[in-house]
Design a protein around this motif. Structure first.
Motif: not given
Length: 209
Positions: A19-30, A89-104
């Motif tokens: 609760a209170g966290e939301h996504i600001l941006w998502q993207g992947s490498p070119d 297979t890589s997704i970068y996510t920026l929220t209002n609380r953290r940055i998440v790297l989904r990699i592998g």
């Protein structure tokens, strides 16, 4: 900070947002830029070109030249394939609380980086507008450089820094990160966060006293 998972309730994230966290941006490498900068396909191409030129100058046989050209094509094709797979297979996510790297590429891994742990977010821009955003942390993350690669700042081996790599519109993403950092920094602890006209920008948190 790092967790393996096999299910994504939200694309790019290992679990639902609290609760209170939301996504600001998502993207992947070119993947093309990733192939150039991380897998160094241009250097490999130059290497094989030099070998072929040297072989021609020494009067090498046609079969030998053909084998060298085939080896070059195989190597470059493999590297481009790895870059494409890594980007997909890589997704970068920026929220209002953290940055998440989904990699592998084989085993998906999520690396959670709370914004409060980011000391400096840098920016390296390329001529096409893509770029890299390394994240210097306030404390050691315990992440190995090889665990992060290619999502790691090059040559930062002793203290690895996660990096959003080869992302399109890197300046725009850096602006979003700077704004998110400014929101979480306690009053009195803010550093100026600006995006100058030059190719490098820094913004983040003051080092803890």
């Amino acid at each position: 900070m790092m967790a393996n998972f096999d299910h994504e309730p939200i694309r790019g994230l290992p679990g639902p947002l609290p609760a209170g966290e939301h996504i600001l941006w998502q993207g992947s490498p070119d993947w093309r830029r990733l192939a150039r900068d991380a897998f160094h396909v241009r250097l490999i191409l130059a290497y094989f070109a030099l070998i072929l030129l040297a072989a021609l100058a020494s009067g090498a046989s046609a079969p030998g030249l053909l084998l060298t050209a085939l080896a070059a094509a195989l190597c470059l094709g493999l590297l481009h394939g790895l870059a494409l797979l890594s980007a997909r297979t890589s997704i970068y996510t920026l929220t209002n609380r953290r940055i998440v790297l989904r990699i592998g590429m084989a085993l998906p891994t999520a690396i959670n980086i709370p914004l409060l742990r980011i000391n400096i977010a840098g920016l390296r821009l390329n001529a096409d507008g893509s770029g890299d955003i390394p994240l210097a942390l306030t404390t050691r993350s315990g992440l190995g450089w090889f665990h992060l690669w290619p999502h790691a700042r090059p040559w930062a081996l002793s203290r690895p820094e996660p990096m959003l790599r080869a992302i399109p519109d890197a300046a725009g993403v850096a602006t979003l990160i700077a704004g998110a950092l400014a929101e979480v920094v306690p009053t009195g602890q803010r550093l100026p966060i600006t995006l100058p006209e030059g190719p490098v920008t820094h913004g983040g948190l003051a080092q803890p006293a």
